[in-house]
Design an enzyme around this catalytic site. Structure first.
Site, PDB file in Angstrom:
ATOM      1  N   CYS A 135      63.776  -5.943  52.982  1.00 37.79           N
ATOM      2  CA  CYS A 135      63.882  -4.809  53.481  1.00 37.79           C
ATOM      3  C   CYS A 135      62.863  -4.850  54.876  1.00 37.79           C
ATOM      4  O   CYS A 135      62.423  -5.415  55.240  1.00 37.79           O
ATOM      5  CB  CYS A 135      63.262  -3.383  52.581  1.00 37.79           C
ATOM      6  SG  CYS A 135      64.143  -2.433  50.829  1.00 37.79           S
ATOM      7  N   CYS A 182      50.448  -0.954  38.725  1.00 37.20           N
ATOM      8  CA  CYS A 182      51.466  -1.381  39.607  1.00 37.20           C
ATOM      9  C   CYS A 182      52.210  -3.113  39.121  1.00 37.20           C
ATOM     10  O   CYS A 182      51.386  -3.107  39.581  1.00 37.20           O
ATOM     11  CB  CYS A 182      51.136  -0.845  40.631  1.00 37.20           C
ATOM     12  SG  CYS A 182      52.453  -1.201  41.980  1.00 37.20           S
ATOM     13  N   SER A 196      64.143   4.920  46.150  1.00 37.56           N
ATOM     14  CA  SER A 196      63.294   4.709  47.825  1.00 37.56           C
ATOM     15  C   SER A 196      64.665   5.445  49.145  1.00 37.56           C
ATOM     16  O   SER A 196      65.688   5.029  49.008  1.00 37.56           O
ATOM     17  CB  SER A 196      62.406   3.171  48.221  1.00 37.56           C
ATOM     18  OG  SER A 196      61.649   2.521  47.113  1.00 37.56           O
ATOM     19  N   CYS A 214      61.795 -10.928  46.607  1.00 36.73           N
ATOM     20  CA  CYS A 214      62.874  -9.896  46.301  1.00 36.73           C
ATOM     21  C   CYS A 214      62.848 -10.207  48.140  1.00 36.73           C
ATOM     22  O   CYS A 214      63.055 -11.003  48.587  1.00 36.73           O
ATOM     23  CB  CYS A 214      61.988  -8.687  46.656  1.00 36.73           C
ATOM     24  SG  CYS A 214      62.698  -7.131  46.462  1.00 36.73           S
ATOM     25  N   CYS A 236      58.891  -4.369  54.804  1.00 37.88           N
ATOM     26  CA  CYS A 236      57.444  -4.335  53.328  1.00 37.88           C
ATOM     27  C   CYS A 236      57.548  -6.248  53.517  1.00 37.88           C
ATOM     28  O   CYS A 236      58.420  -7.172  53.591  1.00 37.88           O
ATOM     29  CB  CYS A 236      58.490  -4.698  52.060  1.00 37.88           C
ATOM     30  SG  CYS A 236      58.459  -5.004  50.724  1.00 37.88           S
ATOM     31  N   ASN A 277      52.085   1.377  55.079  1.00 34.73           N
ATOM     32  CA  ASN A 277      51.045   0.780  55.533  1.00 34.73           C
ATOM     33  C   ASN A 277      50.933  -1.167  56.076  1.00 34.73           C
ATOM     34  O   ASN A 277      52.126  -1.840  56.201  1.00 34.73           O
ATOM     35  CB  ASN A 277      50.695  -0.057  53.797  1.00 34.73           C
ATOM     36  CG  ASN A 277      49.769   0.993  52.579  1.00 34.73           C
ATOM     37  OD1 ASN A 277      49.224   1.378  53.144  1.00 34.73           O
ATOM     38  ND2 ASN A 277      50.406   1.266  51.567  1.00 34.73           N
ATOM     39  N   GLU A 304      51.924 -10.521  41.856  1.00 31.68           N
ATOM     40  CA  GLU A 304      50.738 -10.178  42.033  1.00 31.68           C
ATOM     41  C   GLU A 304      50.620  -8.288  41.070  1.00 31.68           C
ATOM     42  O   GLU A 304      51.621  -8.456  41.398  1.00 31.68           O
ATOM     43  CB  GLU A 304      50.093  -9.443  43.396  1.00 31.68           C
ATOM     44  CG  GLU A 304      49.657 -10.941  43.961  1.00 31.68           C
ATOM     45  CD  GLU A 304      49.635 -10.350  45.785  1.00 31.68           C
ATOM     46  OE1 GLU A 304      48.760 -10.455  46.083  1.00 31.68           O
ATOM     47  OE2 GLU A 304      50.174  -9.660  46.250  1.00 31.68           O
ATOM     48  N   CYS A 341      50.909  -0.251  48.497  1.00 36.94           N
ATOM     49  CA  CYS A 341      52.873  -0.321  48.381  1.00 36.94           C
ATOM     50  C   CYS A 341      53.160  -1.599  49.758  1.00 36.94           C
ATOM     51  O   CYS A 341      52.721  -1.011  50.800  1.00 36.94           O
ATOM     52  CB  CYS A 341      53.196   1.362  49.075  1.00 36.94           C
ATOM     53  SG  CYS A 341      53.263   2.049  47.033  1.00 36.94           S
ATOM     54  N   GLY A 365      59.110  -7.456  43.928  1.00 41.12           N
ATOM     55  CA  GLY A 365      60.490  -7.189  43.456  1.00 41.12           C
ATOM     56  C   GLY A 365      61.214  -6.240  43.300  1.00 41.12           C
ATOM     57  O   GLY A 365      61.154  -4.767  43.696  1.00 41.12           O
ATOM     58  N   GLU A 366      62.434  -6.104  43.151  1.00 40.20           N
ATOM     59  CA  GLU A 366      63.406  -5.162  42.899  1.00 40.20           C
ATOM     60  C   GLU A 366      63.917  -5.330  41.270  1.00 40.20           C
ATOM     61  O   GLU A 366      64.828  -5.663  40.229  1.00 40.20           O
ATOM     62  CB  GLU A 366      64.739  -5.317  43.680  1.00 40.20           C
ATOM     63  CG  GLU A 366      65.550  -4.777  43.362  1.00 40.20           C
ATOM     64  CD  GLU A 366      65.335  -2.488  43.514  1.00 40.20           C
ATOM     65  OE1 GLU A 366      65.159  -2.393  43.926  1.00 40.20           O
ATOM     66  OE2 GLU A 366      66.351  -1.983  42.197  1.00 40.20           O
TER      67      GLU A 366
HETATM   68  N1  SAH Z   1      61.735  -3.070  44.900  1.00 41.52           N
HETATM   69  C1  SAH Z   1      61.442  -1.634  44.525  1.00 41.52           C
HETATM   70  C2  SAH Z   1      59.811  -1.312  44.321  1.00 41.52           C
HETATM   71  C3  SAH Z   1      58.690  -1.793  44.905  1.00 41.52           C
HETATM   72  S1  SAH Z   1      58.873  -0.991  46.353  1.00 41.52           S
HETATM   73  C4  SAH Z   1      61.663  -0.198  45.829  1.00 41.52           C
HETATM   74  O1  SAH Z   1      61.770  -1.349  46.695  1.00 41.52           O
HETATM   75  O2  SAH Z   1      61.431   0.759  45.270  1.00 41.52           O
HETATM   76  C5  SAH Z   1      57.400   0.356  45.753  1.00 41.52           C
HETATM   77  C6  SAH Z   1      57.495   0.824  47.118  1.00 41.52           C
HETATM   78  O3  SAH Z   1      57.197   0.975  47.765  1.00 41.52           O
HETATM   79  C7  SAH Z   1      59.003   1.118  47.595  1.00 41.52           C
HETATM   80  O4  SAH Z   1      59.280   2.498  47.534  1.00 41.52           O
HETATM   81  C8  SAH Z   1      58.453   0.609  48.617  1.00 41.52           C
HETATM   82  O5  SAH Z   1      59.949   1.607  49.772  1.00 41.52           O
HETATM   83  C9  SAH Z   1      57.007   1.064  49.322  1.00 41.52           C
HETATM   84  N2  SAH Z   1      56.543  -0.143  50.410  1.00 41.52           N
HETATM   85  C10 SAH Z   1      57.808  -1.373  50.939  1.00 41.52           C
HETATM   86  N3  SAH Z   1      56.764  -1.971  51.388  1.00 41.52           N
HETATM   87  C11 SAH Z   1      55.986  -0.985  52.396  1.00 41.52           C
HETATM   88  C12 SAH Z   1      54.894  -0.374  52.956  1.00 41.52           C
HETATM   89  N4  SAH Z   1      54.195  -1.663  54.443  1.00 41.52           N
HETATM   90  N5  SAH Z   1      54.019   0.595  53.537  1.00 41.52           N
HETATM   91  C13 SAH Z   1      54.211   1.851  52.829  1.00 41.52           C
HETATM   92  N6  SAH Z   1      54.986   1.749  51.481  1.00 41.52           N
HETATM   93  C14 SAH Z   1      55.524   0.208  51.769  1.00 41.52           C
HETATM   94 FE1  SF4 Z   2      62.975  -3.936  49.388  1.00 44.01          FE
HETATM   95 FE2  SF4 Z   2      61.396  -2.906  47.580  1.00 44.01          FE
HETATM   96 FE3  SF4 Z   2      62.371  -5.461  47.574  1.00 44.01          FE
HETATM   97 FE4  SF4 Z   2      60.139  -4.679  49.276  1.00 44.01          FE
HETATM   98  S1  SF4 Z   2      59.985  -4.950  46.943  1.00 44.01           S
HETATM   99  S2  SF4 Z   2      62.194  -5.722  49.844  1.00 44.01           S
HETATM  100  S3  SF4 Z   2      60.813  -2.671  49.331  1.00 44.01           S
HETATM  101  S4  SF4 Z   2      63.129  -3.379  47.741  1.00 44.01           S
END
Ligand code: SAH
Ligand code: SF4
Length: 344
Positions: free
Chosen positions: A114, A103, A218, A110, A117, A294, A90, A337, A163-164
């Site tokens: 985390c 975005c 992050s 990923c 997420c 979120n 997406e 996010c 993704g990372e």
């Molecule tokens: N993988 C990368 C980029 C994608 S996530 C990273 O982790 O930085 C983009 C942002 O969304 C990151 O700061 C992540 O921590 C945040 N994010 C992930 N899950 C979320 C959620 N449920 N609510 C708000 N932000 C979230």
């Molecule tokens: Fe963590 Fe970013 Fe991967 Fe979600 S997309 S699992 S926040 S590294």
């Protein structure tokens, strides 16, 4: 066949040269496809017959297919893309005045897992190729031109989708080079932000290899225990090492580092969390973005109240750390996010 959208400008020039064709064709092709956003293979008479024959037989111009589009009240648009192998990712267009931030996703799923997420819950399937990253941009831009004429400017690109990005360093780097190329889209460095959970091997490479775009980390907690719980790779790549590398990335004129702080009710939103974050970042060139959590189907965390988020911000401001609170857009269509998930 090689994808045209996988080649940065120098790759394309060398490919033409290796095949005995004039390098000037690279600028023509870039201009035609990226600046003019043309989809048909070059109909440009300026290219020699021989060059055209080569392009038709050696390059493909396929893009990921838009499978589904969701639009929310606030004008956020979420695209579901179908890739050549049937996998899906997406991308989200986030409106800001008459312009958009796009975005992008960098992987199918990923592997960083985390805790907060939705993408992380999906697990890792594969990296995206450069053309699949650039392709999300090309398709989103085209969709805007067709569906919201006059309101179709993509101002910023953020790698904050699925993704990372630094785990897929090579493809992301090449996509960034393509976005920046003066012969094509010509985006400015400070319009692109790559967000990372703190994937140290990628940050190490960034120092010498990545064009001068913005980095976002992050952070989510300055405390080891809490950060370990939220971002498991913190055990392998501790925050102190990550921050050190980010600070050592040479600062260009426009590049800035942002620290994203996800706010979870009753977990990392207390005043002592704010104090410790302030101490960690005070005196540097940090810029903090507070992201209210979120929710997604099955999530266990909650978003703190607005008052708590503002109190947290006030503490950081006492440390002279600039802070913004991110407004959530697109959450009704699971486009905010951390709400992206394409497990099929
Ligand atoms: N993988 C990368 C980029 C994608 S996530 C990273 O982790 O930085 C983009 C942002 O969304 C990151 O700061 C992540 O921590 C945040 N994010 C992930 N899950 C979320 C959620 N449920 N609510 C708000 N932000 C979230
Ligand atoms: Fe963590 Fe970013 Fe991967 Fe979600 S997309 S699992 S926040 S590294």
């Amino acid at each position: 066949m090689t994808s045209f959208y996988s080649l940065n400008f120098d790759d394309l020039k060398s490919l033409l040269a290796q095949n005995g064709l004039p390098e000037a064709g690279a600028a023509l092709l870039y201009n035609w496809h990226y600046k003019k956003n043309q989809r048909t293979t070059l109909l440009n008479q300026k290219l020699s017959q021989k060059s055209r024959a080569f392009i038709y037989s050696e390059l493909n111009f396929d893009l990921p297919e838009i499978n589904f589009v969701s639009q929310s009240q606030d004008k956020t648009v979420k695209f579901l893309f179908k890739l050549h192998d049937g996998r899906t990712v997406e991308s989200v267009l986030i409106p800001f005045q008459q312009k958009y931030t796009l975005c992008l996703s960098s992987q199918v799923g990923c592997g960083m897992n985390c805790a907060f997420c939705y993408t992380g819950k999906q697990g890792f399937t594969r990296h995206l190729a450069t053309e699949e990253i650039v392709g999300q941009f090309m398709q989103a831009k085209q969709w805007l031109t067709e569906n919201r004429p006059g309101d179709d400017r993509v101002l910023n690109i953020v790698f904050m989708g699925q993704g990372e990005p630094l785990h897929n360093f090579d493809s992301v780097k090449k996509a960034v080079e393509i976005f920046l190329s003066q012969y094509g889209l010509s985006l400015a460095c400070h319009k692109i932000t790559v967000s990372t959970s703190g994937y140290l091997p990628g940050l190490e490479r960034w120092k010498n290899e990545m064009p001068n775009v913005n980095v976002a980390l992050s952070l989510h907690s300055p405390f080891t225990e809490k950060r370990n719980e939220l971002i498991p790779i913190n055990r392998k790549y501790p925050l102190a090492d990550v921050v050190k590398v980010i600070e050592s990335i040479p600062e260009g004129e426009k590049r800035f580092a942002t620290y994203e702080y996800l706010m979870i009710d009753g977990f990392n939103d207390a005043l002592d969390d704010a104090e410790a974050t302030g101490r960690l970042l005070a005196g540097g060139k940090a810029f903090v973005n507070l992201i209210p959590f979120n929710p997604f189907p099955g999530s266990i965390y909650k978003r703190p109240s607005r008052e708590k988020i503002e109190a947290f911000r006030d503490v950081l401001e006492k440390f002279n750390v600039p802070v913004t609170i991110r407004t959530t857009k697109g959450d009704e269509i699971l486009a905010a996010c951390g709400q992206l998930n394409t497990r099929s």
